[in-house]
Design an enzyme around this catalytic site. Structure first.
Site, PDB file in Angstrom:
ATOM      1  N   CYS A   2      -1.027  -4.458 -13.109  1.00  0.00           N
ATOM      2  CA  CYS A   2      -0.215  -4.506 -14.321  1.00  0.00           C
ATOM      3  C   CYS A   2       1.054  -3.697 -14.108  1.00  0.00           C
ATOM      4  O   CYS A   2       1.222  -3.037 -13.094  1.00  0.00           O
ATOM      5  CB  CYS A   2      -1.004  -3.952 -15.503  1.00  0.00           C
ATOM      6  SG  CYS A   2      -2.622  -4.711 -15.740  1.00  0.00           S
ATOM      7  N   ARG A  27       3.968  -8.230 -11.535  1.00  0.00           N
ATOM      8  CA  ARG A  27       2.755  -7.430 -11.377  1.00  0.00           C
ATOM      9  C   ARG A  27       1.672  -7.826 -12.370  1.00  0.00           C
ATOM     10  O   ARG A  27       0.537  -7.355 -12.283  1.00  0.00           O
ATOM     11  CB  ARG A  27       3.078  -5.944 -11.552  1.00  0.00           C
ATOM     12  CG  ARG A  27       3.997  -5.374 -10.508  1.00  0.00           C
ATOM     13  CD  ARG A  27       4.305  -3.919 -10.798  1.00  0.00           C
ATOM     14  NE  ARG A  27       3.132  -3.077 -10.631  1.00  0.00           N
ATOM     15  CZ  ARG A  27       2.911  -2.306  -9.569  1.00  0.00           C
ATOM     16  NH1 ARG A  27       3.772  -2.273  -8.571  1.00  0.00           N
ATOM     17  NH2 ARG A  27       1.842  -1.566  -9.497  1.00  0.00           N
ATOM     18  N   TRP A  73      -2.351  -7.895 -16.511  1.00  0.00           N
ATOM     19  CA  TRP A  73      -3.140  -8.842 -15.737  1.00  0.00           C
ATOM     20  C   TRP A  73      -4.578  -8.578 -16.122  1.00  0.00           C
ATOM     21  O   TRP A  73      -5.114  -7.508 -15.875  1.00  0.00           O
ATOM     22  CB  TRP A  73      -2.921  -8.631 -14.238  1.00  0.00           C
ATOM     23  CG  TRP A  73      -3.609  -9.642 -13.377  1.00  0.00           C
ATOM     24  CD1 TRP A  73      -3.161 -10.890 -13.044  1.00  0.00           C
ATOM     25  CD2 TRP A  73      -4.871  -9.476 -12.716  1.00  0.00           C
ATOM     26  NE1 TRP A  73      -4.074 -11.510 -12.226  1.00  0.00           N
ATOM     27  CE2 TRP A  73      -5.130 -10.665 -12.005  1.00  0.00           C
ATOM     28  CE3 TRP A  73      -5.810  -8.448 -12.650  1.00  0.00           C
ATOM     29  CZ2 TRP A  73      -6.285 -10.855 -11.243  1.00  0.00           C
ATOM     30  CZ3 TRP A  73      -6.966  -8.631 -11.900  1.00  0.00           C
ATOM     31  CH2 TRP A  73      -7.180  -9.825 -11.209  1.00  0.00           C
ATOM     32  N   ASN A 102      -2.784   1.152 -16.330  1.00  0.00           N
ATOM     33  CA  ASN A 102      -3.099   0.291 -15.194  1.00  0.00           C
ATOM     34  C   ASN A 102      -4.361   0.821 -14.540  1.00  0.00           C
ATOM     35  O   ASN A 102      -4.567   2.040 -14.479  1.00  0.00           O
ATOM     36  CB  ASN A 102      -1.986   0.304 -14.144  1.00  0.00           C
ATOM     37  CG  ASN A 102      -0.727  -0.374 -14.615  1.00  0.00           C
ATOM     38  OD1 ASN A 102      -0.708  -1.024 -15.655  1.00  0.00           O
ATOM     39  ND2 ASN A 102       0.333  -0.206 -13.853  1.00  0.00           N
ATOM     40  N   GLY A 103      -5.170  -0.083 -13.977  1.00  0.00           N
ATOM     41  CA  GLY A 103      -6.340   0.354 -13.242  1.00  0.00           C
ATOM     42  C   GLY A 103      -7.637  -0.054 -13.910  1.00  0.00           C
ATOM     43  O   GLY A 103      -7.662  -0.924 -14.790  1.00  0.00           O
ATOM     44  N   GLU A 485      -3.479 -18.541   6.910  1.00  0.00           N
ATOM     45  CA  GLU A 485      -2.387 -18.172   6.009  1.00  0.00           C
ATOM     46  C   GLU A 485      -1.793 -19.408   5.345  1.00  0.00           C
ATOM     47  O   GLU A 485      -1.466 -19.393   4.143  1.00  0.00           O
ATOM     48  CB  GLU A 485      -1.321 -17.399   6.783  1.00  0.00           C
ATOM     49  CG  GLU A 485      -0.059 -17.068   5.994  1.00  0.00           C
ATOM     50  CD  GLU A 485      -0.275 -16.134   4.818  1.00  0.00           C
ATOM     51  OE1 GLU A 485       0.686 -15.935   4.058  1.00  0.00           O
ATOM     52  OE2 GLU A 485      -1.403 -15.611   4.638  1.00  0.00           O
ATOM     53  N   LYS A 489      -1.646 -20.026   1.284  1.00  0.00           N
ATOM     54  CA  LYS A 489      -0.416 -20.276   0.541  1.00  0.00           C
ATOM     55  C   LYS A 489      -0.530 -21.546  -0.303  1.00  0.00           C
ATOM     56  O   LYS A 489      -0.092 -21.579  -1.446  1.00  0.00           O
ATOM     57  CB  LYS A 489       0.778 -20.389   1.499  1.00  0.00           C
ATOM     58  CG  LYS A 489       1.223 -19.069   2.083  1.00  0.00           C
ATOM     59  CD  LYS A 489       1.849 -18.191   1.027  1.00  0.00           C
ATOM     60  CE  LYS A 489       1.833 -16.734   1.428  1.00  0.00           C
ATOM     61  NZ  LYS A 489       0.536 -16.083   1.297  1.00  0.00           N
ATOM     62  N   GLU A 492      -2.833 -20.870  -3.250  1.00  0.00           N
ATOM     63  CA  GLU A 492      -2.284 -19.875  -4.184  1.00  0.00           C
ATOM     64  C   GLU A 492      -1.309 -20.491  -5.174  1.00  0.00           C
ATOM     65  O   GLU A 492      -1.344 -20.169  -6.364  1.00  0.00           O
ATOM     66  CB  GLU A 492      -1.556 -18.770  -3.410  1.00  0.00           C
ATOM     67  CG  GLU A 492      -2.435 -17.685  -2.839  1.00  0.00           C
ATOM     68  CD  GLU A 492      -1.616 -16.617  -2.142  1.00  0.00           C
ATOM     69  OE1 GLU A 492      -1.913 -15.435  -2.352  1.00  0.00           O
ATOM     70  OE2 GLU A 492      -0.687 -16.944  -1.384  1.00  0.00           O
ATOM     71  N   HIS A 508     -18.521 -28.870  14.395  1.00  0.00           N
ATOM     72  CA  HIS A 508     -19.684 -28.106  13.979  1.00  0.00           C
ATOM     73  C   HIS A 508     -19.854 -28.090  12.463  1.00  0.00           C
ATOM     74  O   HIS A 508     -20.519 -27.200  11.931  1.00  0.00           O
ATOM     75  CB  HIS A 508     -19.600 -26.682  14.520  1.00  0.00           C
ATOM     76  CG  HIS A 508     -19.616 -26.609  16.013  1.00  0.00           C
ATOM     77  ND1 HIS A 508     -20.704 -26.970  16.764  1.00  0.00           N
ATOM     78  CD2 HIS A 508     -18.652 -26.245  16.900  1.00  0.00           C
ATOM     79  CE1 HIS A 508     -20.440 -26.831  18.044  1.00  0.00           C
ATOM     80  NE2 HIS A 508     -19.190 -26.386  18.155  1.00  0.00           N
ATOM     81  N   LYS A 607       0.843  -9.435  -8.164  1.00  0.00           N
ATOM     82  CA  LYS A 607       1.404  -9.015  -6.882  1.00  0.00           C
ATOM     83  C   LYS A 607       0.727  -7.791  -6.291  1.00  0.00           C
ATOM     84  O   LYS A 607       0.234  -7.827  -5.175  1.00  0.00           O
ATOM     85  CB  LYS A 607       2.907  -8.750  -7.065  1.00  0.00           C
ATOM     86  CG  LYS A 607       3.645  -8.423  -5.774  1.00  0.00           C
ATOM     87  CD  LYS A 607       3.669  -9.611  -4.832  1.00  0.00           C
ATOM     88  CE  LYS A 607       4.511  -9.351  -3.610  1.00  0.00           C
ATOM     89  NZ  LYS A 607       4.448 -10.488  -2.669  1.00  0.00           N
TER      90      LYS A 607
END
Length: 612
Positions: A2, A27, A73, A102-103, A485, A489, A492, A508, A607
């Site tokens: 946040c 954030r 968030w 935050n947290g 990666e 992306k 996301e 496999h 973020k």
């Protein structure tokens, strides 16, 4: 996850709070709110983006000289206005004090039960409202606001950054434990924020609070108390972050801007190396030679995209420096029994330097007696570098898009420099090979620019992906982490389910997924595994799969029915993983554009991940 901003000033602080929250929106963007002192505590909250909250604030002509703001968030409780910050206490009325946080408060259930027994009524599902009522409980017992916050902090378990304002108090009280919080110093006014970007328009002079700090913020100054309740002086830093880096300029999205900034970001990251003309231990700090000369193995701890950078680095460290290397997901490492090795180099990788999982993993490693530590980070003076003996700062500049791009490629560059430096220190890198590596580093930004020029072709490919629900990414060797990666992306920002596999693993199990509706992206550099990759591609074509191949210009690939080829620059050798990152970033971006998703602020993500 946040964002927090606050101000104590002689002027109306609402415009500054709104601007600061706008810069912190990356954030957290589930909801936003501000509270100011204006006779009473006046509060405005809204679900959604900061702009929604801003309209409500303007409609009510909100004004005040002391205020706090927050972008959320969601962790505890759904995305509702009642769960949005700031939270007030008592909650039955306008409140006598307001809190942003935050947290994660781990003992919030225990404290909630206690506070309900004391008569407090909860209007939200959040752990933050516990803080508001706990501070108020001590405040009404006759403690000053400062001492009430100090006392409440001793009763909270978890990670937090807190800011509190109260009626008839021309000050703001802040506390930090495990989550970032800084003080911005002005003339006759002072500020707090969870990120320097929120205060750049009003000051560049900042103090980074440390764990356990509690601070009183006034118009005419600040006072900071450490975990032992002693008054302390913290160093004042002059931020060199550019406001221009926070603006879009000619680009449609920050992700697009940051993809195109990679040649410059890489150039800036290797500037000291090029200036020295050699791989020097001084790149990693004054004690680097002493530390690195003791190392007999490496453990890399990271999360998300940074974890994939670590997987790539394992190949470099073992092939170039001949050092055994393990890579672990930070959130898993500290919850298992591991065998500590005091001669093992602990490398933590974090864009923000505040990633809680990675920070806690570092603390765990140090608690086991592993004190040879190195942080690779993009943010000066953040928590992880401060807790590490050695530091390498990537110089990517501010990264606003939630999906990391230039932070990832500069992390890769820093890790390659580490591998080459250790190799030289261990006598594994001769002068001729060192010069070849230096030449490769110098030429890489130009090759990256070449790859960026492939955007029109990649944009055409995006049309084939946008209607699909699944995609597969394949790579081999050191390029397998780049396939990971690429898949990350795509999922996301486009919300297409994507997976990555080493190409040799197809037979496999994953080959069962392949049909004409499953696009398969192949990273096919002109290296020693190229022929193996070609064989794996034939396995896909034989099952009707459609291939999208990123091939080096000198790899002699030709397109055919069901095989689409984009030629990246000629093979750039050991730095090829960095180069091949660029096209998979652009593919994800253009697929997301076609699907109409919010590229910079994908759903459910934020973020700076400062919760566990």
């Amino acid at each position: 996850m946040c964002g927090i901003v606050g101000a104590v000033a002689q002027r109306n602080v609402v415009p500054m709070l709104v601007e600061g929250l706008s810069r912190l929106e990356y954030r957290g963007y589930d909801s936003a709110g501000i509270a100011v002192l204006d006779g009473d505590i006046k509060r405005v909250r809204a679900v959604g983006r900061v702009s929604e909250m801003q309209r409500k604030a303007e409609a009510t002509e909100l004004s005040g000289h002391v205020g706090i703001g927050h972008t959320r968030w969601a962790t505890h409780g759904g995305v509702t206005e009642s769960n949005a910050h700031p939270h007030v206490s008592p909650s039955q009325n306008a409140g006598e004090l307001a809190v942003v946080h935050n947290g994660i408060i781990e003992n919030h259930d225990e404290q909630r039960t206690r506070l309900q027994q004391l008569g407090y009524v909860f209007e939200s599902q959040t752990d933050t409202e516990v803080i508001a009522h706990l501070v108020h409980h001590h405040y009404k017992q006759g403690l000053t606001l400062l001492n009430a916050v100090k006392q409440a902090a001793t009763e909270l378990t978890g990670a937090y950054a807190i800011s509190v304002i109260a009626l008839n108090q021309p000050t703001m009280i802040c506390a930090r434990q495990g989550c970032p919080l800084l003080i911005g110093l002005g003339e006759g006014e002072n500020f707090i924020a969870s990120d320097v970007s929120a205060v750049l328009s009003v000051t560049r002079n900042v103090i980074y609070l440390e764990d356990g700090d509690v601070a009183e913020i006034r118009q005419d100054g600040v006072q900071i108390f450490d975990a032992q309740n002693q008054v302390v002086e913290r160093k004042v830093h002059r931020s060199d972050v550019s406001l221009a880096s926070m603006e879009l300029g000619p680009y449609a999205h920050f992700m697009q801007k940051e993809i195109h900034e990679q040649p410059r970001a890489l150039t800036d990251t290797v500037e000291a190396l090029i200036d020295d003309g050699a791989f020097s231990t001084q790149l990693f700090g004054q004690d680097a030679e002493e530390v690195l000369s003791q190392v007999d193995s490496v453990l890399i701890l990271a999360a998300g995209t940074s974890y994939y950078a670590g997987l790539t680095a394992k190949y470099w460290l073992e092939s170039i420096a001949k050092l055994p290397t393990n890579v672990e997901i930070a959130s898993e490492y500290r919850y298992r029994q591991s065998v500590p090795n005091p001669r093992q180099l602990i490398v933590t990788i974090s864009q923000s330097g505040e990633t809680l999982d990675t920070m806690e993993a570092l603390k765990h490693a140090k608690s086991l007696g592993q004190h040879l530590t190195l942080a690779i980070c993009n943010v000066q003076e953040s928590a992880i570098p401060r807790a590490s003996r050695l530091v390498f700062y990537t110089r990517a500049g501010a990264e606003i898009g939630v999906a990391s791009t230039k932070a990832f490629t500069t992390q890769l560059m820093g890790l390659f420099m580490l591998a080459a430096t250790i190799a030289k220190l261990r006598g594994q890198l001769g002068s001729e090979q060192e010069q070849e590596y230096l030449d490769s580093v110098r030429l890489l930004p130009g090759s990256v620019q070449y790859a960026l020029n492939l955007e029109p072709q990649i944009r055409e490919w995006a049309n084939a992906f946008a209607p699909r629900y699944h995609a597969l990414f394949l790579g081999r060797g050191i390029h397998y982490p780049i396939a990971l990666e690429g898949a990350l992306k795509l999922k996301e920002i486009s919300y297409i389910h994507a997976e990555a596999y080493p190409a040799g693993e197809l037979k496999h199990g994953p080959l069962a997924l392949v049909d004409q509706y499953m696009p398969v992206v192949v990273i096919a550099p002109n290296d020693s595994l190229l022929e193996k990759v070609k064989s794996n591609m034939q396995e896909v074509r034989a099952r009707g799969g459609e291939l999208f191949v990123f091939a080096d210009a000198d790899s002699n690939f030709t397109g055919s029915d069901g095989v689409h080829v984009i030629r990246t620059p000629r093979h750039v050798g050991v730095l090829s993983p960095i180069l091949h990152t660029i096209p998979v970033q652009m593919l994800a971006y253009h697929v997301a554009l076609l699907k109409g998703t919010d590229v910079d602020k994908p759903r459910n993500l934020a973020k700076s991940v400062t919760v566990e």
